[in-house]
Design an enzyme around this catalytic site. Sequence first.
Site, PDB file in Angstrom:
ATOM      1  CG  ASP A   1      -6.972  93.730 106.328  1.00  0.00           C
ATOM      2  OD1 ASP A   1      -6.556  94.967 106.075  1.00  0.00           O
ATOM      3  OD2 ASP A   1      -6.712  93.734 107.879  1.00  0.00           O
ATOM      4  NE  ARG A   2     -10.070  99.829 107.858  1.00  0.00           N
ATOM      5  CZ  ARG A   2     -10.110 100.859 107.340  1.00  0.00           C
ATOM      6  NH1 ARG A   2      -8.280 101.708 107.904  1.00  0.00           N
ATOM      7  NH2 ARG A   2     -11.039 101.734 107.670  1.00  0.00           N
TER       8      ARG A   2
ATOM      9  CG  ASP B   1      -6.775  86.079 104.637  1.00  0.00           C
ATOM     10  OD1 ASP B   1      -5.431  87.160 104.680  1.00  0.00           O
ATOM     11  OD2 ASP B   1      -6.922  85.495 105.617  1.00  0.00           O
TER      12      ASP B   1
ATOM     13  CG  ASP C   1     -11.222  92.255 111.409  1.00  0.00           C
ATOM     14  OD1 ASP C   1     -11.477  91.135 112.037  1.00  0.00           O
ATOM     15  OD2 ASP C   1     -10.145  92.481 110.724  1.00  0.00           O
TER      16      ASP C   1
END
Length: 244
Positions: A97-98, A6, A118
């Site tokens: 990322d979502r 990531d 987040d």
Amino acid sequence: MNLIVDIGNSQAKLAVFNADELILKLTLDHQDLEDQIQDLINNPDFHLQNAIISSTAKPFPKLEDFLASHLKVIKFSHESQLNFINTYTTPATLGLDRIALVAAASGEFPKSNVLVIDAGSCITYDFIDQNSKYHGGAISPGLQMRFKAMHTFTGKLPLITESVQDSNYIGKSTKKAMQIGVFKSICYEIDGYIDDYLADYEDLTVVLTGGDYYLLSASIKNSIFATPNFLLKGLNKILQLNSN
């Protein structure tokens, strides 16, 4: 075992999963990625087979080629197979990322209404219902972004970098007033969003994650599930779905 890569704008995270169990997590600078990945591949305690790369920073083609020479690599994109129904009207603009966070919510809390918050550079709110249908959410500035905005768009307010967890609501210096103002406004915002969702979904699971989750979690009045590794779990879930 699965390797999760990531890559963020400033740092990267590496994680090793054995099925759904997180075995190892590392945070490091971009320039150290290849050496650290090589160490993991050579580590006899790990039997890495599959890998996934997710990057919100610039592309890393050399690293992708290096990984592909050792492991079966899935490059995470908007075309990847998912474990939920995406009803976002502009799916190509939805941050990876979502998407990974919603994938984690679907995997960790099946047949549940889940709001994932987040708390990172931006604060994102993403909702998936009990039928595995993703509806969308909201995006607002994070802690550091709010500090930078106040400094940038005013003539005299200083640039604050230290966040504080404070139950007080009166700041007796400019620095303290800014710290309390940013911290309290985010807590009120998060609680307000949760209350909105609870009005429509009484059976609601709320997950708080991201870099600032630890600072905020104790000051949220609503019941939440706080975890630092939700994004990594989502990436692992997507890797599992796309490597079969």
